[in-house]
Write a protein that holds these residues in place. Structure first.
Motif, PDB file in Angstrom:
ATOM      1  N   ASN A 145       0.851  -1.189   0.000  1.00  0.00           N
ATOM      2  CA  ASN A 145       0.000   0.000   0.000  1.00  0.00           C
ATOM      3  C   ASN A 145       0.892   1.246   0.000  1.00  0.00           C
ATOM      4  OD1 ASN A 145      -1.855   2.035   0.454  1.00  0.00           O
ATOM      5  ND2 ASN A 145      -3.025   0.853   1.957  1.00  0.00           N
ATOM      6  N   ILE A 146       1.268   1.681  -1.171  1.00  0.00           N
ATOM      7  CA  ILE A 146       2.245   2.766  -1.320  1.00  0.00           C
ATOM      8  C   ILE A 146       1.752   4.094  -0.753  1.00  0.00           C
ATOM      9  CG2 ILE A 146       3.582   4.107  -3.004  1.00  0.00           C
ATOM     10  CD1 ILE A 146       3.663   1.470  -4.677  1.00  0.00           C
ATOM     11  N   PRO A 147       0.512   4.517  -1.049  1.00  0.00           N
ATOM     12  CA  PRO A 147       0.077   5.819  -0.493  1.00  0.00           C
ATOM     13  C   PRO A 147       0.075   5.862   1.032  1.00  0.00           C
ATOM     14  CG  PRO A 147      -1.394   5.113  -2.255  1.00  0.00           C
ATOM     15  CD  PRO A 147      -0.482   3.962  -1.958  1.00  0.00           C
ATOM     16  N   GLU A 148      -0.405   4.799   1.647  1.00  0.00           N
ATOM     17  CA  GLU A 148      -0.452   4.769   3.120  1.00  0.00           C
ATOM     18  C   GLU A 148       0.945   4.644   3.717  1.00  0.00           C
ATOM     19  OE1 GLU A 148      -3.085   5.472   5.087  1.00  0.00           O
ATOM     20  OE2 GLU A 148      -4.071   5.912   3.190  1.00  0.00           O
ATOM     21  N   ARG A 149       1.817   3.913   3.036  1.00  0.00           N
ATOM     22  CA  ARG A 149       3.213   3.830   3.482  1.00  0.00           C
ATOM     23  C   ARG A 149       3.823   5.225   3.491  1.00  0.00           C
ATOM     24  NH1 ARG A 149       6.943   1.307  -0.803  1.00  0.00           N
ATOM     25  NH2 ARG A 149       6.891   3.428  -1.572  1.00  0.00           N
ATOM     26  N   GLY A 150       3.585   5.978   2.434  1.00  0.00           N
ATOM     27  CA  GLY A 150       4.106   7.341   2.348  1.00  0.00           C
ATOM     28  C   GLY A 150       3.565   8.238   3.443  1.00  0.00           C
ATOM     29  N   LYS A 151       2.276   8.104   3.736  1.00  0.00           N
ATOM     30  CA  LYS A 151       1.671   8.906   4.808  1.00  0.00           C
ATOM     31  C   LYS A 151       2.296   8.574   6.164  1.00  0.00           C
ATOM     32  CE  LYS A 151      -2.914   9.486   2.757  1.00  0.00           C
ATOM     33  NZ  LYS A 151      -4.344   9.107   2.879  1.00  0.00           N
ATOM     34  N   ALA A 152       2.473   7.280   6.413  1.00  0.00           N
ATOM     35  CA  ALA A 152       3.034   6.861   7.703  1.00  0.00           C
ATOM     36  C   ALA A 152       4.482   7.329   7.842  1.00  0.00           C
ATOM     37  CB  ALA A 152       2.937   5.338   7.849  1.00  0.00           C
ATOM     38  N   LEU A 153       5.252   7.210   6.771  1.00  0.00           N
ATOM     39  CA  LEU A 153       6.640   7.677   6.825  1.00  0.00           C
ATOM     40  C   LEU A 153       6.704   9.189   6.961  1.00  0.00           C
ATOM     41  CD1 LEU A 153       8.316   5.257   4.275  1.00  0.00           C
ATOM     42  CD2 LEU A 153       8.744   5.389   6.731  1.00  0.00           C
ATOM     43  N   SER A 154       5.814   9.893   6.288  1.00  0.00           N
ATOM     44  CA  SER A 154       5.771  11.353   6.423  1.00  0.00           C
ATOM     45  C   SER A 154       5.456  11.761   7.857  1.00  0.00           C
ATOM     46  CB  SER A 154       4.736  11.950   5.471  1.00  0.00           C
ATOM     47  OG  SER A 154       5.141  11.785   4.138  1.00  0.00           O
ATOM     48  N   LYS A 155       4.555  11.015   8.482  1.00  0.00           N
ATOM     49  CA  LYS A 155       4.209  11.306   9.877  1.00  0.00           C
ATOM     50  C   LYS A 155       5.415  11.083  10.786  1.00  0.00           C
ATOM     51  CE  LYS A 155       0.796  10.346  13.412  1.00  0.00           C
ATOM     52  NZ  LYS A 155      -0.465   9.687  13.720  1.00  0.00           N
ATOM     53  N   ALA A 156       6.132   9.973  10.580  1.00  0.00           N
ATOM     54  CA  ALA A 156       7.318   9.691  11.396  1.00  0.00           C
ATOM     55  C   ALA A 156       8.379  10.770  11.191  1.00  0.00           C
ATOM     56  CB  ALA A 156       7.884   8.316  11.044  1.00  0.00           C
ATOM     57  N   ILE A 157       8.586  11.173   9.949  1.00  0.00           N
ATOM     58  CA  ILE A 157       9.563  12.221   9.655  1.00  0.00           C
ATOM     59  C   ILE A 157       9.162  13.525  10.335  1.00  0.00           C
ATOM     60  CG2 ILE A 157      10.473  13.692   7.797  1.00  0.00           C
ATOM     61  CD1 ILE A 157      10.432  11.110   6.015  1.00  0.00           C
ATOM     62  N   ALA A 158       7.878  13.853  10.284  1.00  0.00           N
ATOM     63  CA  ALA A 158       7.404  15.087  10.920  1.00  0.00           C
ATOM     64  C   ALA A 158       7.625  15.040  12.432  1.00  0.00           C
ATOM     65  CB  ALA A 158       5.929  15.313  10.598  1.00  0.00           C
ATOM     66  N   ILE A 159       7.386  13.898  13.039  1.00  0.00           N
ATOM     67  CA  ILE A 159       7.598  13.775  14.491  1.00  0.00           C
ATOM     68  C   ILE A 159       9.073  13.943  14.829  1.00  0.00           C
ATOM     69  CG2 ILE A 159       7.527  12.166  16.447  1.00  0.00           C
ATOM     70  CD1 ILE A 159       4.920  11.024  15.188  1.00  0.00           C
ATOM     71  N   ILE A 160       9.922  13.295  14.041  1.00  0.00           N
ATOM     72  CA  ILE A 160      11.364  13.404  14.305  1.00  0.00           C
ATOM     73  C   ILE A 160      11.844  14.827  14.060  1.00  0.00           C
ATOM     74  CG2 ILE A 160      13.648  12.647  13.529  1.00  0.00           C
ATOM     75  CD1 ILE A 160      12.301   9.877  12.949  1.00  0.00           C
ATOM     76  N   GLU A 161      11.429  15.415  12.945  1.00  0.00           N
ATOM     77  CA  GLU A 161      11.917  16.749  12.567  1.00  0.00           C
ATOM     78  C   GLU A 161      11.297  17.858  13.408  1.00  0.00           C
ATOM     79  OE1 GLU A 161      14.267  19.438  10.620  1.00  0.00           O
ATOM     80  OE2 GLU A 161      14.373  17.264  10.437  1.00  0.00           O
ATOM     81  N   ASN A 162       9.974  17.869  13.498  1.00  0.00           N
ATOM     82  CA  ASN A 162       9.261  18.978  14.146  1.00  0.00           C
ATOM     83  C   ASN A 162       9.024  18.766  15.634  1.00  0.00           C
ATOM     84  OD1 ASN A 162       9.043  20.178  11.571  1.00  0.00           O
ATOM     85  ND2 ASN A 162       7.167  19.040  11.174  1.00  0.00           N
ATOM     86  N   GLY A 163       9.298  17.562  16.118  1.00  0.00           N
ATOM     87  CA  GLY A 163       9.132  17.276  17.533  1.00  0.00           C
ATOM     88  C   GLY A 163      10.469  17.064  18.211  1.00  0.00           C
ATOM     89  N   LEU A 164      11.093  15.937  17.902  1.00  0.00           N
ATOM     90  CA  LEU A 164      12.344  15.579  18.581  1.00  0.00           C
ATOM     91  C   LEU A 164      13.483  16.534  18.222  1.00  0.00           C
ATOM     92  CD1 LEU A 164      12.082  11.710  18.168  1.00  0.00           C
ATOM     93  CD2 LEU A 164      11.740  13.048  20.263  1.00  0.00           C
TER      94      LEU A 164
END
Length: 162
Positions: free
Chosen positions: A52-71
């Motif tokens: 499921n490529i679109p959902e994979r992209g969404k999940a990875l984008s969310k993880a990146i946002a947490i790492i970048e904009n949070g941690l």
């Protein structure tokens, strides 16, 4: 008219999470960011395995946002010294690995980032501020409601209990 059971469950979970954020101390908020990133990465791996490529992209984008904009954004580079600079570089590396994982469909890149996050989270939890002594198992109100507490019953002084 009323929506699905799933939307109700999602709304309930969102309220619970928001309440946790409001009640959390700064240290706990960072722990919550680690947990959120791990959840997003687990979801990304599941979507990757399912194709499921679109959902994979969404999940990875969310993880990146947490790492970048949070941690990463929570690092104070003015007082942290070399440790903070190293963490900053590590978070940047993680984000690059997650981008590559998405572009090249490489679950091992996601797993590498998960392991790095687990290590940092473990160290972060080790330095957690010590909390107040734990409360008794049942409060006086709980004991009263359950019938376990009787205000008129004779008691033994604490010093006399064995």
């Amino acid at each position: 008219m009323f929506g699905s059971v799933q939307s109700g469950a999602n709304a309930y979970a969102k309220v619970g999470m928001e309440t946790g954020v409001v009640a959390a101390n700064p240290h706990k908020l960072i722990v919550m960011l680690f947990e959120g990133a791990q959840i997003a990465l687990n979801n990304a791996l599941q979507h990757m395995q399912a194709g499921n490529i679109p959902e994979r992209g969404k999940a990875l984008s969310k993880a990146i946002a947490i790492i970048e904009n949070g941690l990463r954004a929570s690092l104070d580079k003015t007082v942290g010294g070399e440790l903070v600079l190293n963490l900053d570089s590590l978070y940047e590396y993680m984000n690059k690995q997650l981008l590559l994982a998405n572009l090249q469909n490489k679950p091992e890149f996601i797993q590498e980032v998960q392991a790095l996050l687990r290590d940092i989270q473990g160290a972060w939890e080790e330095i957690a501020p010590k909390s107040a002594p734990s409360a008794p198992a049942a409060t006086l109100a709980e004991q009263t409601l359950s019938g376990a507490y009787d205000a008129l019953a004779p008691t033994t002084p604490r010093l006399m209990k064995a």
